[in-house]
Design a protein around this motif. Structure first.
Motif, PDB file in Angstrom:
ATOM      1  N   ARG A 246      -8.214   0.801   1.354  1.00  0.00           N
ATOM      2  CA  ARG A 246      -8.652  -0.443   1.999  1.00  0.00           C
ATOM      3  C   ARG A 246      -9.471  -1.299   1.029  1.00  0.00           C
ATOM      4  N   GLU A 247     -10.398  -0.662   0.329  1.00  0.00           N
ATOM      5  CA  GLU A 247     -11.256  -1.392  -0.604  1.00  0.00           C
ATOM      6  C   GLU A 247     -10.458  -1.966  -1.767  1.00  0.00           C
ATOM      7  N   LEU A 248      -9.549  -1.171  -2.334  1.00  0.00           N
ATOM      8  CA  LEU A 248      -8.751  -1.645  -3.464  1.00  0.00           C
ATOM      9  C   LEU A 248      -7.850  -2.807  -3.057  1.00  0.00           C
ATOM     10  N   ALA A 249      -7.221  -2.699  -1.889  1.00  0.00           N
ATOM     11  CA  ALA A 249      -6.327  -3.769  -1.429  1.00  0.00           C
ATOM     12  C   ALA A 249      -7.104  -5.038  -1.131  1.00  0.00           C
ATOM     13  N   THR A 250      -8.282  -4.905  -0.536  1.00  0.00           N
ATOM     14  CA  THR A 250      -9.101  -6.077  -0.216  1.00  0.00           C
ATOM     15  C   THR A 250      -9.539  -6.786  -1.488  1.00  0.00           C
ATOM     16  N   SER A 251      -9.977  -6.005  -2.472  1.00  0.00           N
ATOM     17  CA  SER A 251     -10.379  -6.588  -3.745  1.00  0.00           C
ATOM     18  C   SER A 251      -9.206  -7.278  -4.430  1.00  0.00           C
ATOM     19  N   PHE A 252      -8.055  -6.615  -4.433  1.00  0.00           N
ATOM     20  CA  PHE A 252      -6.865  -7.196  -5.071  1.00  0.00           C
ATOM     21  C   PHE A 252      -6.483  -8.506  -4.390  1.00  0.00           C
ATOM     22  N   ALA A 253      -6.498  -8.519  -3.056  1.00  0.00           N
ATOM     23  CA  ALA A 253      -6.134  -9.724  -2.308  1.00  0.00           C
ATOM     24  C   ALA A 253      -7.078 -10.880  -2.621  1.00  0.00           C
ATOM     25  N   GLU A 254      -8.393 -10.601  -2.616  1.00  0.00           N
ATOM     26  CA  GLU A 254      -9.374 -11.656  -2.863  1.00  0.00           C
ATOM     27  C   GLU A 254      -9.261 -12.212  -4.276  1.00  0.00           C
ATOM     28  N   ARG A 255      -9.078 -11.343  -5.231  1.00  0.00           N
ATOM     29  CA  ARG A 255      -9.040 -11.794  -6.625  1.00  0.00           C
ATOM     30  C   ARG A 255      -7.702 -12.440  -6.978  1.00  0.00           C
ATOM     31  N   ALA A 256      -6.631 -12.006  -6.317  1.00  0.00           N
ATOM     32  CA  ALA A 256      -5.341 -12.673  -6.521  1.00  0.00           C
ATOM     33  C   ALA A 256      -5.400 -14.115  -6.015  1.00  0.00           C
TER      34      ALA A 256
END
Length: 309
Positions: free
Chosen positions: A88-98
């Motif tokens: 969850r944390e990795l996907a959220t970070s990836f989404a925000e930074r993308a």
């Protein structure tokens, strides 16, 4: 000017052939890798490499900078009991930074699943897809069942269970319906997803027409490879945890990898959507059926072993 695409998970069974396909399609490919020494030698000199971990914000920002498309092929397969929160944390970070980097398309490979309560591993994959779909960046979540291809853990599990156990007492999920797909067709659809129009933000089920139980897949595999019909008896008492260790004992598949695979197989994996070809275009020559997919996977597996010698 050639557009840049980022591939995470580029050293895996999906990521490696995907990078090759994207290069052939004319993309400038950048890969994010913790272990650059594992990058495929066939295209190592044709890609841009960012070395580091996806959990490192500065590394992720570097990898996403200037990218038009970003592939998220990351799963915490063996991160222990906290893998759900980590995913969850990795996907959220990836989404925000993308989104912050101006990425125009995210592509993610998830799993076919029924509606309702899911296993922790499959539920986590579905949650990751939902996070990416809500990112504000147009996202295509491709959903596949058992992938039949060389180096695929799902295929290796099917292969060794069938070859090593002519008589088998196994878990009840061997009776669940599955709609598999050839690795080559997965790569075709993933590559095509990079060019989807910006209004497409959704899941896309990808599968071959064949629907069968896991037991029937084993019987078909045996027939294709010239083996006798397998005798399979299922028991309701094998929990997913026990079944994953059983798979680890019988096959070369690591128990840490077998656990999420078994966690997915306890559900039926049948496509609910049938518009992949209209959205992404059909694979050249049409989608492979089960028998041809098995033959191709075995040919590629044998070819790969020769290359290593």
């Amino acid at each position: 000017m050639t557009s840049t695409v980022l591939v995470t998970g580029a050293t895996g069974a999906i990521g490696t052939p995907l990078v090759s396909s994207l290069l052939d399609a004319g993309w400038h490919v950048r890969v994010l890798a913790r272990h650059p020494e594992r990058i495929d030698a066939h295209w190592r000199d044709r890609v841009e490499v960012v070395v580091g971990d996806i959990s490192d914000a500065s590394v992720l920002d570097e990898a996403l900078s200037g990218c038009r498309v970003a592939y998220y092929l990351v799963h915490s397969m063996s991160a222990g009991h906290d893998f759900v929160s980590r995913d969850r944390e990795l996907a959220t970070s990836f989404a925000e930074r993308a989104k912050a980097a101006g990425v125009q398309r995210i592509v993610y490979l998830s799993g076919l699943h029924p509606r309702g309560k899911l296993s922790h591993h499959l539920g986590s994959r579905v949650e990751v897809g939902d996070i990416l779909l809500r990112s504000g960046v147009p996202t295509a979540v491709l959903q596949a069942g058992v992938v039949l291809g060389a180096q695929s853990a799902s295929f290796e599990m099917l292969r060794y269970l069938t070859e090593r156990l002519p008589v088998m007492v196994g878990p009840k999920w061997l009776r669940n319906r599955i709609q598999p797909i050839a690795l080559d067709d997965v790569i075709h659809y993933l590559t095509a997803a990079a060019s989807l129009p910006p209004d497409v933000n959704r899941t896309i089920d990808i599968a071959m027409p064949d629907v069968m139980t896991y037991t029937e897949m084993m019987q078909r595999y045996a027939r294709v490879t010239g083996r006798r019909r397998r005798i399979v008896v299922t028991l309701p008492v094998l929990t997913p945890w026990l079944a994953s260790h059983w798979v680890g004992l019988v096959t070369p598949v690591d128990p840490d990898v077998a656990k999420p695979l078994v966690g997915s197989l306890i559900h039926e994996a049948v496509a609910h959507e049938d518009d992949a070809d209209s959205l992404l275009g059909a694979p050249p020559g049409g989608i492979l059926g089960f028998d041809d997919a098995v033959r191709r996977a075995l040919d590629e597996s044998h070819s790969g072993k020769k290359d290593e010698q």
